[in-house]
Enzyme design. Sequence first.
Site, PDB file in Angstrom:
ATOM      1  N   ASP A 266       0.819  -1.222   0.000  1.00 55.82           N
ATOM      2  CA  ASP A 266       0.000   0.000   0.000  1.00 55.82           C
ATOM      3  C   ASP A 266       0.855   1.275   0.000  1.00 55.82           C
ATOM      4  OD1 ASP A 266      -2.693   0.963   0.003  1.00 55.82           O
ATOM      5  OD2 ASP A 266      -2.402   1.672   2.046  1.00 55.82           O
ATOM      6  N   SER A 288      -6.614   5.171  -0.328  1.00 50.40           N
ATOM      7  CA  SER A 288      -6.826   3.791  -0.775  1.00 50.40           C
ATOM      8  C   SER A 288      -8.265   3.408  -0.456  1.00 50.40           C
ATOM      9  CB  SER A 288      -5.926   2.825  -0.017  1.00 50.40           C
ATOM     10  OG  SER A 288      -4.623   3.293   0.023  1.00 50.40           O
ATOM     11  N   GLN A 338      -5.531  -3.202  -6.406  1.00 50.29           N
ATOM     12  CA  GLN A 338      -5.978  -2.140  -5.494  1.00 50.29           C
ATOM     13  C   GLN A 338      -6.652  -1.016  -6.265  1.00 50.29           C
ATOM     14  OE1 GLN A 338      -2.969  -0.176  -3.033  1.00 50.29           O
ATOM     15  NE2 GLN A 338      -4.529   0.100  -1.470  1.00 50.29           N
TER      16      GLN A 338
END
Length: 356
Positions: A266, A288, A338
């Site tokens: 991330d 995110s 993602q």
Amino acid sequence: MSFLKTNVNLRLAGLSNAVHHADVVALTKLSCLVLPHEHSALLQPESIWSAEKSLETCSPVEHILHLEPIEVDTFQGITLPDAPKFGHVFGGQLVGQALAAVSKSVDCLKVVHSSHAYFLLAGDVNIPIIYKVKRLRDGKSFATRKVDAIQKGNVIFTLLASFQKEELGFQHQEVPMPSVPTPDELLSMEELREQRLTDPRLPRTYRNKVATAKFIPWPIEIRFCEPSPSTNQTKSPPSLKFWFRAKGKLSDDEALHRCVAAFTADLVSVHASMNPHRQRGLKIDVMSLDHSMWFHRPIRADDWVLFVIFSPTAFNARGFVTGQMFNQKGELLISFFQEGLGRKRIPKRSATNSKL
Ligand SMILES: CCCCCCCCCCCC(=O)SCCNC(=O)CCNC(=O)[C@H](O)C(C)(C)COP(=O)(O)OP(=O)(O)OC[C@H]1O[C@@H](n2cnc3c(N)ncnc32)[C@H](O)[C@@H]1OP(=O)(O)O
């Protein structure tokens, strides 16, 4: 370790009339163990990692991912002062700590093979995060868990994970590792920063900004494969390749190494989807939204891992990225997906507060 457990009050024969609190654990269909409640901690699965190391001597990322057990299947994590933050709790910290929490509730022969998470609310860095694990299923080969990360009674993040025992099976790998320089040939983040401060190709305003920005080194060492003279004001292709490894030596536990990979995934990956849209003066708010990983093969996150990121599309203010992690032998260890939210900033009339 997995067993059926219940809580009873006992009056022991031949002893006083006192009532004893005990946990009764079904070991087999025929036998059970009666354990005084004050020893219930013995029923907790053995803590993964940090068993022999103190927090002072463990690697920085292991320290960040450390959880305190509160009760069975409930853990507390905090945001350390030097942990990466983006105004609120870093998404990778939530994924890493949540994976650590679920891993602690599973038979240690089973390791996570996939995880799927949603970031629901921005986390407050100043208060602890409570991780509540739900045991969805314990099979012979697989186990499934859900964990909610909670602050002030609100679920800020949720993750589902599936675990599997090692087993022999078919193998193939159709994706080759791209050809890139070795980590030894590339600059560290610290060296890159020094170089940028004096690079005459970069605008002076940008160099001044880099010089005055607070620089807290990350617990993960990163070496970009294609360090370009671009800035966050210059357009570039929606892709990224870098080597990474945890700083320091990690405890020898596959579960920890997978948590560290999830933490790292991330860090800068979804930013690649912003690369083609960068321009001078553009102010964006980024977050995110979700995070999915498949762990194909064992990983050592304190040895160099190549992370190859590509963003096939961005639409509706959402940037989408795919990622692959390879070891130095070129084996595909992890696949990653993602989405992130990226909005042109609209100035607010008053300062925003946490929604918690
Ligand atoms: C190419 C992509 C690259 C994408 C590149 C992405 C890079 C990601 C970098 C990762 C860094 C991290 O780790 S991020 C950390 C992990 N992620 C998170 O913490 C996200 C947690 N999730 C959330 O906060 C939430 O689920 C949201 C915000 C995503 C959705 O909640 P929501 O309730 O539907 O929110 P929403 O109405 O859309 O907007 C929230 C607030 O923002 C305001 N708002 C709306 N638009 C704007 C705007 N343009 N500028 C300013 N403010 C705005 C709204 O008025 C509102 O204020 P008001 O009415 O509330 O006052």
